[in-house]
Design a protein around this motif. Structure first.
Motif, short mmCIF file in Angstrom:
data_model
loop_
_atom_site.label_atom_id
_atom_site.label_comp_id
_atom_site.label_asym_id
_atom_site.label_seq_id
_atom_site.Cartn_x
_atom_site.Cartn_y
_atom_site.Cartn_z
N ALA A 34 0.12 -26.91 15.81
CA ALA A 34 -0.27 -25.79 14.95
C ALA A 34 -0.88 -24.64 15.74
N HIS A 35 -1.44 -24.93 16.90
CA HIS A 35 -2.14 -23.92 17.69
C HIS A 35 -1.65 -23.94 19.13
N PRO A 36 -0.43 -23.46 19.35
CA PRO A 36 0.11 -23.53 20.71
C PRO A 36 -0.60 -22.57 21.65
N CYS A 37 -0.69 -22.98 22.89
CA CYS A 37 -1.20 -22.11 23.95
C CYS A 37 0.01 -21.71 24.77
N ILE A 38 0.41 -20.48 24.68
CA ILE A 38 1.67 -20.10 25.32
C ILE A 38 1.51 -19.67 26.76
N LYS A 44 12.10 -20.46 28.83
CA LYS A 44 12.83 -21.24 27.82
C LYS A 44 11.93 -21.64 26.65
N ASP A 45 10.63 -21.85 26.91
CA ASP A 45 9.71 -22.18 25.82
C ASP A 45 9.40 -20.95 24.98
N VAL A 46 9.41 -19.78 25.61
CA VAL A 46 9.26 -18.54 24.84
C VAL A 46 10.44 -18.40 23.89
N ARG A 47 11.62 -18.73 24.38
CA ARG A 47 12.82 -18.69 23.53
C ARG A 47 12.66 -19.63 22.33
N GLU A 51 12.56 -18.59 18.34
CA GLU A 51 13.44 -19.24 17.37
C GLU A 51 12.62 -19.86 16.25
N GLY A 52 11.49 -20.46 16.60
CA GLY A 52 10.64 -21.12 15.62
C GLY A 52 9.98 -20.18 14.62
N VAL A 53 9.76 -18.92 15.03
CA VAL A 53 9.13 -17.96 14.12
C VAL A 53 10.16 -17.04 13.45
N GLY A 54 11.43 -17.40 13.57
CA GLY A 54 12.48 -16.65 12.88
C GLY A 54 13.01 -15.45 13.64
N LEU A 55 12.71 -15.37 14.93
CA LEU A 55 13.19 -14.24 15.74
C LEU A 55 14.18 -14.71 16.80
N GLY A 56 14.91 -15.77 16.47
CA GLY A 56 15.85 -16.36 17.41
C GLY A 56 16.92 -15.39 17.89
N ARG A 57 17.31 -14.45 17.05
CA ARG A 57 18.36 -13.51 17.47
C ARG A 57 17.89 -12.59 18.59
N TYR A 58 16.57 -12.52 18.81
CA TYR A 58 16.02 -11.71 19.90
C TYR A 58 15.64 -12.54 21.13
N ALA A 59 15.73 -13.86 21.00
CA ALA A 59 15.29 -14.74 22.08
C ALA A 59 16.05 -14.49 23.38
N SER A 60 17.34 -14.23 23.28
CA SER A 60 18.13 -14.00 24.50
C SER A 60 17.68 -12.75 25.24
N TYR A 61 17.15 -11.76 24.51
CA TYR A 61 16.65 -10.54 25.14
C TYR A 61 15.49 -10.87 26.07
N PHE A 62 14.59 -11.71 25.57
CA PHE A 62 13.40 -12.06 26.36
C PHE A 62 13.76 -13.03 27.48
N LEU A 63 14.73 -13.90 27.23
CA LEU A 63 15.20 -14.80 28.27
C LEU A 63 15.86 -14.01 29.39
N SER A 65 15.19 -11.07 30.25
CA SER A 65 14.12 -10.33 30.95
C SER A 65 13.16 -11.27 31.65
N ASN A 66 13.48 -12.58 31.64
CA ASN A 66 12.65 -13.61 32.27
C ASN A 66 11.20 -13.53 31.80
N THR A 67 11.02 -13.39 30.50
CA THR A 67 9.69 -13.29 29.91
C THR A 67 9.13 -14.69 29.70
N ASP A 68 8.08 -15.02 30.46
CA ASP A 68 7.41 -16.30 30.27
C ASP A 68 6.21 -16.11 29.34
N GLY A 69 5.49 -17.18 29.08
CA GLY A 69 4.37 -17.12 28.15
C GLY A 69 3.27 -16.16 28.57
#
Length: 125
Positions: A34-38, A44-47, A51-63, A65-69
């Motif tokens: 319930a309280h993740p520490c990102i 891949k965990d950001v992706r 996806e879990g918060v309903g923004l999966g269609r944008y996940a590839s954008y952040f992947l 860009s190599n966006t980590d937590g």
């Protein structure tokens, strides 16, 4: 706003119980879910989070860009907008702005959780 107040009270109670090692293993697992520490998450965990918060269609954008937590936690709305604009495909600007607003709100909550959980080894266990 009673449910929100009740939720905050439960969260505070659980944090205190966690801090004093009073949560059962199943309660600790539920609390971590319930309280993740990102901070420290790989891209891949950001992706998975997106996806879990309903923004999966944008996940590839952040992947892409190599966006980590850690990077995601430090992003401003302008940073989020920049990543989404750079990789934008078919979304309208209005849809993208709505996604930026929603993700920015999610990040506020996650920053609060990371700050509140700082120093708890449970956060990173």
């Amino acid at each position: 706003h009673y449910p929100l107040r009740r939720q905050r009270q439960m969260c505070i109670r659980d944090r205190l119980r966690l801090r004093h090692s009073l949560l059962s293993p199943s309660e600790r697992k539920a609390h971590r879910r319930a309280h993740p520490c990102i901070d420290g998450w790989p891209a891949k965990d950001v992706r998975k989070f997106l996806e879990g918060v309903g923004l999966g269609r944008y996940a590839s954008y952040f992947l892409a860009s190599n966006t980590d937590g850690d990077r995601l936690l430090g992003m401003t709305e302008d940073d989020l907008r920049g990543v989404m604009l750079e990789h934008r495909d078919k979304e309208s600007l209005e849809e993208m702005e709505a996604a930026v607003d929603y993700l920015a709100a999610q990040l506020i909550v996650l920053r609060e959780r990371s700050t509140a959980s700082a120093g708890l080894e449970e956060c990173h266990a």
